[in-house]
Every structure is written in C-alpha cells, then in structure tokens.
Design a protein around this motif. Structure first.
Motif, PDB file in Angstrom:
ATOM      1  N   ALA A   1      10.472  86.512 -38.603  1.00 15.02           N
ATOM      2  CA  ALA A   1       9.963  85.284 -39.519  1.00 15.02           C
ATOM      3  C   ALA A   1      10.368  85.556 -40.848  1.00 15.02           C
ATOM      4  O   ALA A   1      10.661  84.707 -41.603  1.00 15.02           O
ATOM      5  CB  ALA A   1       8.700  84.857 -38.778  1.00 15.02           C
ATOM      6  N   GLY A   2      10.100  86.531 -41.277  1.00 11.72           N
ATOM      7  CA  GLY A   2      10.168  86.960 -42.790  1.00 11.72           C
ATOM      8  C   GLY A   2      11.565  86.946 -43.262  1.00 11.72           C
ATOM      9  O   GLY A   2      11.942  86.582 -44.243  1.00 11.72           O
TER      10      GLY A   2
ATOM     11  N   MET B   1      -4.234  88.172 -37.716  1.00  9.61           N
ATOM     12  CA  MET B   1      -4.146  87.436 -36.335  1.00  9.61           C
ATOM     13  C   MET B   1      -5.561  87.960 -35.726  1.00  9.61           C
ATOM     14  O   MET B   1      -6.489  87.157 -35.044  1.00  9.61           O
ATOM     15  CB  MET B   1      -3.178  87.963 -35.530  1.00  9.61           C
ATOM     16  CG  MET B   1      -1.899  87.153 -35.964  1.00  9.61           C
ATOM     17  SD  MET B   1      -0.437  87.587 -34.935  1.00  9.61           S
ATOM     18  CE  MET B   1      -0.542  86.435 -33.674  1.00  9.61           C
TER      19      MET B   1
ATOM     20  N   MET C   1       3.783  75.201 -40.950  1.00  5.39           N
ATOM     21  CA  MET C   1       5.213  75.441 -40.519  1.00  5.39           C
ATOM     22  C   MET C   1       5.454  75.202 -39.067  1.00  5.39           C
ATOM     23  O   MET C   1       6.529  74.482 -38.782  1.00  5.39           O
ATOM     24  CB  MET C   1       5.270  76.828 -40.810  1.00  5.39           C
ATOM     25  CG  MET C   1       6.632  77.443 -40.490  1.00  5.39           C
ATOM     26  SD  MET C   1       6.742  79.157 -40.926  1.00  5.39           S
ATOM     27  CE  MET C   1       8.205  79.962 -39.881  1.00  5.39           C
ATOM     28  N   LEU C   2       4.546  75.501 -38.116  1.00  4.20           N
ATOM     29  CA  LEU C   2       4.838  74.926 -36.817  1.00  4.20           C
ATOM     30  C   LEU C   2       4.802  73.477 -36.524  1.00  4.20           C
ATOM     31  O   LEU C   2       5.690  72.987 -35.649  1.00  4.20           O
ATOM     32  CB  LEU C   2       3.519  75.561 -36.108  1.00  4.20           C
ATOM     33  CG  LEU C   2       3.668  75.714 -34.422  1.00  4.20           C
ATOM     34  CD1 LEU C   2       4.687  76.579 -34.179  1.00  4.20           C
ATOM     35  CD2 LEU C   2       2.357  76.183 -33.802  1.00  4.20           C
TER      36      LEU C   2
ATOM     37  N   ASP D   1      12.469  78.259 -38.119  1.00  2.00           N
ATOM     38  CA  ASP D   1      11.775  78.611 -38.641  1.00  2.00           C
ATOM     39  C   ASP D   1      11.998  78.453 -40.412  1.00  2.00           C
ATOM     40  O   ASP D   1      10.677  78.206 -41.051  1.00  2.00           O
ATOM     41  CB  ASP D   1      11.713  80.340 -38.545  1.00  2.00           C
ATOM     42  CG  ASP D   1      10.934  80.833 -37.384  1.00  2.00           C
ATOM     43  OD1 ASP D   1      10.227  79.952 -36.867  1.00  2.00           O
ATOM     44  OD2 ASP D   1      11.371  81.656 -36.970  1.00  2.00           O
TER      45      ASP D   1
ATOM     46  N   GLY E   1       6.006  91.532 -45.741  1.00  2.00           N
ATOM     47  CA  GLY E   1       6.909  91.172 -44.123  1.00  2.00           C
ATOM     48  C   GLY E   1       8.168  90.982 -44.450  1.00  2.00           C
ATOM     49  O   GLY E   1       8.808  90.302 -45.191  1.00  2.00           O
ATOM     50  N   ALA E   2       8.856  91.723 -43.442  1.00  2.00           N
ATOM     51  CA  ALA E   2      10.319  91.406 -43.439  1.00  2.00           C
ATOM     52  C   ALA E   2      10.987  91.575 -41.946  1.00  2.00           C
ATOM     53  O   ALA E   2      12.057  92.265 -41.436  1.00  2.00           O
ATOM     54  CB  ALA E   2      11.180  92.741 -44.131  1.00  2.00           C
ATOM     55  N   GLY E   3      10.129  90.947 -41.046  1.00  2.00           N
ATOM     56  CA  GLY E   3      10.561  91.047 -39.681  1.00  2.00           C
ATOM     57  C   GLY E   3      11.371  89.682 -39.414  1.00  2.00           C
ATOM     58  O   GLY E   3      12.083  89.225 -40.093  1.00  2.00           O
TER      59      GLY E   3
ATOM     60  N   THR F   1       4.181  86.949 -43.992  1.00  2.00           N
ATOM     61  CA  THR F   1       5.045  86.893 -42.548  1.00  2.00           C
ATOM     62  C   THR F   1       4.577  88.262 -41.794  1.00  2.00           C
ATOM     63  O   THR F   1       5.099  88.208 -40.807  1.00  2.00           O
ATOM     64  CB  THR F   1       6.405  86.969 -42.982  1.00  2.00           C
ATOM     65  OG1 THR F   1       6.962  88.104 -43.701  1.00  2.00           O
ATOM     66  CG2 THR F   1       6.616  85.819 -44.087  1.00  2.00           C
ATOM     67  N   THR F   2       3.738  88.805 -42.103  1.00  2.00           N
ATOM     68  CA  THR F   2       3.034  90.009 -41.244  1.00  2.00           C
ATOM     69  C   THR F   2       2.252  89.345 -40.181  1.00  2.00           C
ATOM     70  O   THR F   2       1.576  88.284 -40.615  1.00  2.00           O
ATOM     71  CB  THR F   2       2.442  91.275 -41.940  1.00  2.00           C
ATOM     72  OG1 THR F   2       1.209  90.918 -42.282  1.00  2.00           O
ATOM     73  CG2 THR F   2       3.174  91.544 -43.207  1.00  2.00           C
ATOM     74  N   PRO F   3       1.957  90.268 -39.159  1.00  2.00           N
ATOM     75  CA  PRO F   3       0.789  89.654 -38.312  1.00  2.00           C
ATOM     76  C   PRO F   3      -0.532  89.957 -38.732  1.00  2.00           C
ATOM     77  O   PRO F   3      -1.652  89.802 -37.907  1.00  2.00           O
ATOM     78  CB  PRO F   3       1.260  90.261 -36.858  1.00  2.00           C
ATOM     79  CG  PRO F   3       2.227  91.378 -37.296  1.00  2.00           C
ATOM     80  CD  PRO F   3       2.710  91.156 -38.697  1.00  2.00           C
ATOM     81  N   LEU F   4      -0.678  90.704 -39.873  1.00  2.00           N
ATOM     82  CA  LEU F   4      -1.905  91.125 -40.384  1.00  2.00           C
ATOM     83  C   LEU F   4      -2.735  89.953 -40.960  1.00  2.00           C
ATOM     84  O   LEU F   4      -2.583  89.054 -41.488  1.00  2.00           O
ATOM     85  CB  LEU F   4      -1.748  91.904 -41.480  1.00  2.00           C
ATOM     86  CG  LEU F   4      -1.268  93.272 -41.164  1.00  2.00           C
ATOM     87  CD1 LEU F   4      -1.269  93.933 -42.575  1.00  2.00           C
ATOM     88  CD2 LEU F   4      -2.194  94.283 -40.590  1.00  2.00           C
TER      89      LEU F   4
ATOM     90  N   GLY G   1      -0.312  78.542 -41.180  1.00  2.00           N
ATOM     91  CA  GLY G   1       0.986  78.555 -40.257  1.00  2.00           C
ATOM     92  C   GLY G   1       1.172  77.186 -39.395  1.00  2.00           C
ATOM     93  O   GLY G   1       2.259  77.090 -38.983  1.00  2.00           O
TER      94      GLY G   1
ATOM     95  N   ARG H   1       5.964  97.022 -44.820  1.00  2.00           N
ATOM     96  CA  ARG H   1       5.490  98.481 -44.371  1.00  2.00           C
ATOM     97  C   ARG H   1       6.711  99.403 -44.393  1.00  2.00           C
ATOM     98  O   ARG H   1       6.664 100.483 -44.933  1.00  2.00           O
ATOM     99  CB  ARG H   1       4.845  98.267 -43.076  1.00  2.00           C
ATOM    100  CG  ARG H   1       4.326  99.621 -42.435  1.00  2.00           C
ATOM    101  CD  ARG H   1       3.412  99.423 -41.275  1.00  2.00           C
ATOM    102  NE  ARG H   1       4.364  98.961 -40.253  1.00  2.00           N
ATOM    103  CZ  ARG H   1       3.965  98.663 -38.984  1.00  2.00           C
ATOM    104  NH1 ARG H   1       2.544  98.639 -38.672  1.00  2.00           N
ATOM    105  NH2 ARG H   1       4.660  97.701 -38.095  1.00  2.00           N
TER     106      ARG H   1
ATOM    107  N   ILE I   1       0.731  82.835 -40.360  1.00  2.00           N
ATOM    108  CA  ILE I   1      -0.149  83.112 -38.881  1.00  2.00           C
ATOM    109  C   ILE I   1      -0.751  81.612 -38.569  1.00  2.00           C
ATOM    110  O   ILE I   1      -1.126  80.975 -39.306  1.00  2.00           O
ATOM    111  CB  ILE I   1      -1.100  84.155 -39.125  1.00  2.00           C
ATOM    112  CG1 ILE I   1      -0.636  85.503 -39.268  1.00  2.00           C
ATOM    113  CG2 ILE I   1      -2.364  83.848 -38.041  1.00  2.00           C
ATOM    114  CD1 ILE I   1      -1.537  86.401 -39.451  1.00  2.00           C
TER     115      ILE I   1
END
Ligand SMILES: NC(=O)c1ccc[n+]([C@@H]2O[C@H](COP(=O)([O-])OP(=O)(O)OC[C@H]3O[C@@H](n4cnc5c(N)ncnc54)[C@H](OP(=O)(O)O)[C@@H]3O)[C@@H](O)[C@H]2O)c1
Length: 262
Positions: free
Chosen positions: A137-138, A200, A248-249, A109, A133-135, A195-198, A245, A158, A223
C-alpha cells in the motif's frame, strides 16, 4: 441480498481468506446504490492462482474480482492487460473481466488514497509529506502523493533499504517532488501518512512520535480497523485533522463500480 441469475458476480481472491472484509464492504456498497452485484471471498492458494484466473475467464456472469495478499504482484503476469497506473505501482488489486473474458488489472489504492484525502478537503499538492511504511500500500500511496504534486516526500520504513529503494523509484518517476528516505521528525511535515499495520492492535507501538506536531498537520492513517487508531487519537488530542482508512476504502468502492462498467 438476493443473488439470482441476473446478478453480476465478483470475487475477492486471497490466502488466507479469514481476514477479507472487502467482499462485505463491496456488497454493502452495491446494495446501497441499488446495483445487483454480489461479491464472495475465494480462498486461492498461490500455486492455484493461474488455474482459478483462467476459470474466471470462462464465467460469463463475473464482472471482476479483487485481489489481496499474497496475490497482488503474482496476478500481473496472468492478465491480458494492466493499466499504466498498476504497471507503475507494480501491483494489481482489482481486475475487470470484459465480456469476451479478457482480464484487465488496475490498482485502485492510489486513486482511492487521493480521493479519501480530497473528500476531507485536502490535497497533497505543494505539501511536505511524511510516509511511514514502504510495503504494498505504501508503494501506491507514495506514488500517488508524488503524482499529486507534493513538494517533499519523506519515506520512513523499518527496513531502511526498502524505504530507500521506494524513494529512488518515486524520485525517478516524479523529479519535481523532493523524495528521500530515513527517520524524520513528524513536526517538519504538513501531512503524515501511516501505511504500516502499526495501530491495528491495541498493544502496537505508535508508528511515529507526534508529540510536537501542531494543529495544522493532517494525519492520514490508512488502517481500516480500528476506525480510529492510537495515532489518530493522539493527533486529535493535538487538534489536528485526522483521516482514517475507511475514506480510502470507500473511495475505492466507487472506483470499482466505475471500473467494472468500462
Ligand atoms: N484503507 C485502505 O483502503 C487500505 C488499502 C491497502 C492497505 N491498507 C492497510 O495498510 C496497511 C499495510 O498494508 P500493506 O499491504 O502495505 O502491507 P505490507 O505490504 O505488508 O507492508 C507493511 C509495511 O509496514 C511496515 N511494518 C510492518 N510491521 C511493522 C512494524 N511492526 N513496525 C514498523 N513497520 C512495520 C513494513 O516494513 P518492512 O518493510 O520493514 O517490513 C512495510 O513497510 C495494513 O494495515 C492494511 O490493512 C489499507
């Protein structure tokens, strides 16, 4: 695609599998470069991950496998080795199966994110970066941005405690970048990374208010689907460069091709 006994086989391990697109992207990529590599999604429950991984060790024509939700962290302890990068990120998203069955995990990633940026002629070096985002991927993108020499990295998440914890971890590894966490005004940054899914789903809220950004800002939304998110659409309306996205992919596909040959 004709899969024969000469084909090299890869998998993408996931649960559930219905959201998996990486297998199709990998198949298209390898077919496009004329390599006889075929990838299939594998539905693997978390409690069965160890059994499946040990079975893959015994499969002589398997060259590697992708790992996605929810296995990216759990896989680490089942492997023989992980790269420094994967260790730093704390997650693996691709595993190479060596000829003797040893399994080595990496996280593509982070380099994929940077390669996507560079494919558009940009670098994070010296830049002020706002990451939303901090998940999983983040975490990879935040470390990548700092490692690339960003002057400043602000992480807005969030769950603010999670954003703060990531900022502390990145700061400890990369003291030259000024890292902080919390809400921020988008116009104070050169590069905005979602990096959030917001985005999609069409009804999703915008991940950040960009009504005051100028055309010199770059907006990178990781995304993949849709290829142009609402955030990117709004950024384009303000004359800014946007990166989706897919960049990146796509970069990760090339990295996978190199990784499985090492
Ligand atoms: N282009 C690529 O190659 C690539 C690679 C990997 C991932 N991705 C994409 O990146 C996105 C994130 O993936 P991930 O694996 O990092 O997911 P994840 O681990 O679940 O993390 C999601 C992050 O987004 C935040 N978030 C989720 N829903 C939100 C909402 N409704 N409002 C505000 N924040 C929200 C979460 O905040 P909390 O901490 O508060 O929960 C968390 O920080 C997905 O769209 C995925 O497809 C793209």
């Amino acid at each position: 695609m004709e899969i024969t006994g000469h084909s090299k086989i890869m998998f993408v391990l996931a649960d559930p599998v219905d959201h998996v697109r990486a297998s199709a992207v990998l198949n298209a990529y390898f077919s496009g470069i004329g390599e006889d590599v075929a990838t299939s999604p594998l539905a693997v429950l978390p409690q069965d991950l160890g059994t499946v991984v040990n079975a893959i060790r015994l499969m002589g024509n398997v060259v590697g496998f992708g790992v996605t939700i929810p296995h990216k962290v759990a896989i680490m302890q089942l492997l023989d080795d992980v790269t420094d990068r994967a260790g730093m990120i704390g997650a693996v998203n691709f595993v190479r199966r060596c000829q003797d069955g040893r399994l080595v995990g990496d996280n593509l990633d982070a380099p994929g994110f940077l390669a996507g940026l560079s494919a558009h002629g940009f670098s994070a070096a010296g830049k002020r970066v706002l990451q939303l985002g901090a998940g999983g991927a983040g975490r990879a993108t935040a470390l990548a941005v700092a490692q690339a020499g960003a002057a400043e990295l602000r992480i807005s998440n969030r769950d603010q405690a999670r954003g703060h914890a990531l900022a502390v971890a990145v700061q400890a590894l990369f003291p030259a970048t000024q890292v902080s966490a919390g809400p921020a005004a988008a116009e104070a940054f050169d590069l905005i990374v979602n990096t959030t899914p917001l985005g999609m789903k069409a009804a999703d809220a915008m991940p950040v208010d960009i009504s005051n950004i100028t055309s010199s800002t770059v907006v990178y939304d990781i995304i993949v689907n849709p290829p142009v998110t609402r955030l990117m659409d709004a950024a384009r309306a303000r004359g800014t460069v946007t990166i989706g996205g897919k960049a990146m992919l796509d970069a990760q596909m090339a990295l996978v091709a190199t990784f499985i040959k090492r």
